[in-house]
Design a protein around this motif. Structure first.
Motif, PDB file in Angstrom:
ATOM      1  N   GLN A 156       3.057  -2.080   2.603  1.00 36.16           N
ATOM      2  CA  GLN A 156       1.598  -2.224   2.552  1.00 36.16           C
ATOM      3  C   GLN A 156       0.934  -0.871   2.312  1.00 36.16           C
ATOM      4  OE1 GLN A 156      -0.780  -4.945   2.893  1.00 36.16           O
ATOM      5  NE2 GLN A 156       1.089  -5.786   2.040  1.00 36.16           N
ATOM      6  N   GLU A 158       2.308   1.666   0.807  1.00 31.80           N
ATOM      7  CA  GLU A 158       2.566   2.048  -0.577  1.00 31.80           C
ATOM      8  C   GLU A 158       1.649   1.278  -1.530  1.00 31.80           C
ATOM      9  OE1 GLU A 158       6.530   1.354  -2.450  1.00 31.80           O
ATOM     10  OE2 GLU A 158       6.323   3.503  -2.784  1.00 31.80           O
ATOM     11  N   ALA A 159       1.458  -0.029  -1.254  1.00 33.73           N
ATOM     12  CA  ALA A 159       0.571  -0.817  -2.114  1.00 33.73           C
ATOM     13  C   ALA A 159      -0.849  -0.258  -2.061  1.00 33.73           C
ATOM     14  CB  ALA A 159       0.587  -2.283  -1.685  1.00 33.73           C
ATOM     15  N   ALA A 160      -1.282   0.150  -0.884  1.00 32.96           N
ATOM     16  CA  ALA A 160      -2.629   0.698  -0.749  1.00 32.96           C
ATOM     17  C   ALA A 160      -2.764   1.990  -1.549  1.00 32.96           C
ATOM     18  CB  ALA A 160      -2.955   0.957   0.717  1.00 32.96           C
ATOM     19  N   ARG A 161      -1.730   2.834  -1.477  1.00 33.44           N
ATOM     20  CA  ARG A 161      -1.755   4.073  -2.263  1.00 33.44           C
ATOM     21  C   ARG A 161      -1.731   3.751  -3.750  1.00 33.44           C
ATOM     22  NH1 ARG A 161       0.546   8.861  -0.947  1.00 33.44           N
ATOM     23  NH2 ARG A 161       2.438   8.469  -2.124  1.00 33.44           N
ATOM     24  N   ALA A 162      -0.921   2.750  -4.117  1.00 39.51           N
ATOM     25  CA  ALA A 162      -0.761   2.430  -5.532  1.00 39.51           C
ATOM     26  C   ALA A 162      -2.048   1.919  -6.165  1.00 39.51           C
ATOM     27  CB  ALA A 162       0.358   1.411  -5.725  1.00 39.51           C
ATOM     28  N   VAL A 163      -2.876   1.182  -5.423  1.00 41.03           N
ATOM     29  CA  VAL A 163      -4.127   0.720  -6.029  1.00 41.03           C
ATOM     30  C   VAL A 163      -5.181   1.823  -6.028  1.00 41.03           C
ATOM     31  CG1 VAL A 163      -3.761  -1.723  -5.511  1.00 41.03           C
ATOM     32  CG2 VAL A 163      -5.113  -0.327  -3.933  1.00 41.03           C
ATOM     33  N   GLY A 164      -4.828   2.983  -5.477  1.00 45.03           N
ATOM     34  CA  GLY A 164      -5.724   4.134  -5.582  1.00 45.03           C
ATOM     35  C   GLY A 164      -6.600   4.370  -4.370  1.00 45.03           C
ATOM     36  N   PHE A 165      -6.280   3.731  -3.240  1.00 44.39           N
ATOM     37  CA  PHE A 165      -7.065   3.994  -2.036  1.00 44.39           C
ATOM     38  C   PHE A 165      -6.749   5.394  -1.516  1.00 44.39           C
ATOM     39  CE2 PHE A 165      -7.123  -0.791  -0.792  1.00 44.39           C
ATOM     40  CZ  PHE A 165      -8.202  -0.988  -1.630  1.00 44.39           C
TER      41      PHE A 165
ATOM     42  N   LEU B  52       3.274   8.499  -6.796  1.00 42.16           N
ATOM     43  CA  LEU B  52       3.374   7.983  -5.428  1.00 42.16           C
ATOM     44  C   LEU B  52       4.314   8.852  -4.608  1.00 42.16           C
ATOM     45  CD1 LEU B  52       3.572   4.144  -6.012  1.00 42.16           C
ATOM     46  CD2 LEU B  52       1.864   5.322  -4.648  1.00 42.16           C
ATOM     47  N   LEU B  75      -3.991  11.639  -6.284  1.00 41.38           N
ATOM     48  CA  LEU B  75      -4.809  10.441  -6.053  1.00 41.38           C
ATOM     49  C   LEU B  75      -5.514  10.027  -7.345  1.00 41.38           C
ATOM     50  CD1 LEU B  75      -6.041   8.365  -4.059  1.00 41.38           C
ATOM     51  CD2 LEU B  75      -7.851  10.025  -3.615  1.00 41.38           C
ATOM     52  N   ARG B  78      -3.018   8.491  -9.633  1.00 42.23           N
ATOM     53  CA  ARG B  78      -2.660   7.121  -9.227  1.00 42.23           C
ATOM     54  C   ARG B  78      -3.726   6.128  -9.664  1.00 42.23           C
ATOM     55  NH1 ARG B  78      -0.693   9.593  -4.396  1.00 42.23           N
ATOM     56  NH2 ARG B  78      -2.503   9.083  -3.134  1.00 42.23           N
ATOM     57  N   ARG B  79      -4.986   6.585  -9.619  1.00 41.46           N
ATOM     58  CA  ARG B  79      -6.088   5.685  -9.974  1.00 41.46           C
ATOM     59  C   ARG B  79      -6.090   5.321 -11.446  1.00 41.46           C
ATOM     60  NH1 ARG B  79     -10.869   7.859  -5.844  1.00 41.46           N
ATOM     61  NH2 ARG B  79      -9.919   6.815  -4.070  1.00 41.46           N
ATOM     62  N   PHE B  85       5.403  -3.697  -7.684  1.00 38.58           N
ATOM     63  CA  PHE B  85       6.714  -3.444  -7.081  1.00 38.58           C
ATOM     64  C   PHE B  85       7.524  -4.724  -7.083  1.00 38.58           C
ATOM     65  CE2 PHE B  85       3.444  -0.900  -5.149  1.00 38.58           C
ATOM     66  CZ  PHE B  85       3.922   0.375  -5.286  1.00 38.58           C
ATOM     67  N   ASN B  89       3.823  -7.111  -2.352  1.00 36.26           N
ATOM     68  CA  ASN B  89       2.948  -5.960  -2.179  1.00 36.26           C
ATOM     69  C   ASN B  89       1.470  -6.322  -2.298  1.00 36.26           C
ATOM     70  OD1 ASN B  89       3.033  -6.478  -4.861  1.00 36.26           O
ATOM     71  ND2 ASN B  89       2.880  -4.360  -5.474  1.00 36.26           N
ATOM     72  N   PHE B  91      -2.024  -7.723  -0.572  1.00 35.86           N
ATOM     73  CA  PHE B  91      -2.558  -7.586   0.774  1.00 35.86           C
ATOM     74  C   PHE B  91      -2.661  -8.985   1.385  1.00 35.86           C
ATOM     75  CE2 PHE B  91      -4.632  -3.924  -1.518  1.00 35.86           C
ATOM     76  CZ  PHE B  91      -3.688  -3.004  -1.082  1.00 35.86           C
ATOM     77  N   VAL B 107     -12.519   1.528  -5.573  1.00 36.47           N
ATOM     78  CA  VAL B 107     -11.872   2.665  -6.232  1.00 36.47           C
ATOM     79  C   VAL B 107     -12.499   2.946  -7.597  1.00 36.47           C
ATOM     80  CG1 VAL B 107      -9.705   3.539  -7.185  1.00 36.47           C
ATOM     81  CG2 VAL B 107      -9.688   2.284  -5.041  1.00 36.47           C
TER      82      VAL B 107
END
Ligand SMILES: Nc1ncnc2c1ncn2[C@@H]1O[C@H](COP(=O)(O)OP(=O)(O)OP(=O)(O)O)[C@@H](O)[C@H]1O
Ligand SMILES: [Mg+2]
Lengths: 256, 245
Positions: A156, A158-165, B52, B75, B78-79, B85, B89, B91, B107
């Motif tokens: 979770q 990693e997913a949060a980081r991946a979407v750019g949070f 990442l 960051l 990544r954006r 994955f 993954n 939410f 974002v």
């Protein structure tokens, strides 16, 4: 799962019917048990002390509410303390939680009131009672909160980081909402425990409902009568809580 | 897209997951497939490409822009990417629609309406319109991965990074998801993906990077790699993968 096969209104009717049967059986057994005790029951004596008991009940609710708010704040602080990168803060929080959870509340109340509060010249018993109760329950809450937070897996994050949070967004949108859902049932359970634990405050002469009933028993020259309504008064507070906890659990089952 | 990797190393404790990986791809390449045995470092390389994970040493540039190793810059990098994955993954506390719309709002600076509109559009494109109010636990694995893909491309990323996006799916669901990825690739989306689906790799890849033990063993045009793999390792790997297909 089996309830899905049965019509839900049928199911509810059945539960009510069974509840009724069990309640009658329980009443009969209780009555039979009471009849065997060679004791002159004097229920009417209680009635004269109804205001004392009601006052005590209010006090119990007040103390519980105060301790509840304080214990949640303390639980959060201790949880963050245990995760702190700063070693003394981490050690202190860890040690606090272990010591408080490892010793009886009774001992903590006696030491807290007669030694610590005394040394600090604080003599408002109710205030001291709220703080001591909150410091006890806070230790348990911090473990519930910590467990909930740590149950949010690495995937979770990693997913949060991946979407750019960024870090704050990750906590706000991903970690806290999920951790909160997981912590709620345990927290509701701990609230029930807190209400019952408040009965121990009678040892530092706070006139909450248990103390009020003890006083009633003494003043009316009765021995046991007060404890039955006492149990009912606690149930009146704890049953709605556990009902609420069950609902929360059911509601969040599919969310995480 | 021109990828240039230069002696990348990344360790987990003692273990070197990337051990001086070097490769580069010409600028006209659109889809790069990472192949290699399990544990060879494909996922690690994808995470490094997607900012990442930060490599311990070595350099990496995409279209001539070196990737920064500073957290704030990472960051921002990544954006600009989309990431999917292996599985699970999404939410879990959010509906399909919110999974896609939330990053757009917080974002990428879309308004509530824009984000919603865009999310609905992408979900519908992937056949997930009717399921948009469902939470992940109420969707099949294939549906979840389609939502994950929708979330990854909703922000129109320059680069889409996919780490074994179908390895948690059964063959039917795998087909659904692979078809979508192929459509994206054919529509010109730049993609780097790792997969064990060799026949799929043959269809979508322009370029193949073959890894073993954290090193790049081969980096060559897809056609050349599949027809005449140069190294023995790659030959054995392809043989093993195609034996039962
Ligand atoms: N978080 C981690 N902690 C420790 N070791 C790790 C971690 N992630 C990966 N590794 C190790 O690094 C090596 C490379 O892992 P990686 O996940 O990149 O391989 P992979 O090529 O993606 O394999 P697979 O095909 O099985 O997904 C493996 O030996 C793995 O055991
Ligand atoms: Mg992998």
């Amino acid at each position: 799962m089996s309830s899905q096969a049965v019509n839900p209104s049928h199911q509810a009717l059945r539960e009510i019917a069974w509840g009724f049967v069990l309640a009658i059986a329980l009443s009969l057994i209780t009555w039979a048990l009471f009849a065997t005790v060679r004791y002159q029951w004097r229920w009417d004596a209680l009635w004269d002390y109804r205001f004392l008991i009601a006052h005590g009940w209010m006090m119990t609710m007040l103390i519980s509410a105060g301790a509840l708010v304080l214990s949640i704040a303390l639980g959060l602080a201790l949880m963050m303390g245990q995760r702190s990168p700063w070693i003394p803060v981490r050690l202190f929080s860890r040690g606090y939680v272990e010591i408080v959870r490892g010793t009886p509340l009774l001992v903590q109340l006696l030491i807290g009131y007669y030694i610590i509060a005394n040394a600090l010249h604080i003599n408002q018993a109710v205030l001291v009672g709220i703080v001591l109760l909150a410091s006890f329950e806070g230790a348990y809450l911090s473990e519930i909160f910590r467990g909930a937070l740590e149950s949010i897996g690495a995937s979770q994050i990693e997913a949060a980081r991946a979407v750019g949070f960024d870090r704050a967004q990750m906590y706000r949108y991903v970690i806290f909402p999920q951790a909160l859902r997981r912590a709620l049932p345990g927290t509701a359970g701990q609230m029930g425990a807190l209400i019952k634990d408040s009965s121990l405050l009678s040892v530092i002469s706070i006139e909450e409902v248990t103390q009020a009933v003890k006083m009633t028993n003494a003043q009316a020259y009765i021995a046991l009568e007060g404890f039955i309504p006492l149990a009912v008064l606690y149930l009146a507070l704890t049953l709605p809580l556990s009902w609420w906890a069950r609902r929360l659990e059911a509601r969040f089952k599919f969310d995480t | 897209m021109q990828l240039t990797a230069h002696h990348l190393t990344k360790r987990y404790g003692e273990h070197l997951a990337l051990n001086g990986a070097c490769f580069d791809t010409p600028a006209d390449v659109r889809s790069v497939v990472l192949l290699g045995p399990s544990g060879s470092g494909k996922s690690t390389l994808l995470r490094v490409l997607g900012s990442l994970l930060l490599p311990e040493s070595g350099g990496l540039s995409i279209d001539g822009n070196p990737l920064s190793t500073d957290e704030a810059a990472a960051l921002q990098q990544r954006r600009g990417n989309g990431f999917v994955f292996q599985g699970f993954n999404l939410f879990p506390h959010l509906t399909a629609l919110e999974n896609v719309a939330l990053p757009l709002r917080v974002v990428h600076g879309c308004s509530d309406d824009e984000a919603r509109q865009r999310a609905i559009e992408v979900l519908e494109r992937f056949g997930m319109g009717p399921h948009r109010e469902k939470r992940p636990a109420e969707m099949s694995g294939g549906q979840q991965q389609r939502v994950a893909l929708a979330r990854a491309i909703a922000s129109k990323p320059k680069l889409l990074l996919l780490d074994e996006p179908t390895s948690a799916l059964d063959p039917m669901m795998t087909q659904e998801v692979l078809d979508l990825i192929r459509e994206l690739a054919e529509a010109g989306q730049q993609i780097v993906l790792s997969t064990h689906e060799i026949s799929f790799a043959k269809k979508v890849a322009d370029w193949v990077v073959f890894l073993d033990h954290g090193k790049v063993i081969e980096s060559s045009p897809a056609k050349e790699f599949f027809e005449h793999p140069r190294s023995d390792l790659a030959q054995q790997f392809l043989e093993a993968l195609t034996r039962y297909r």
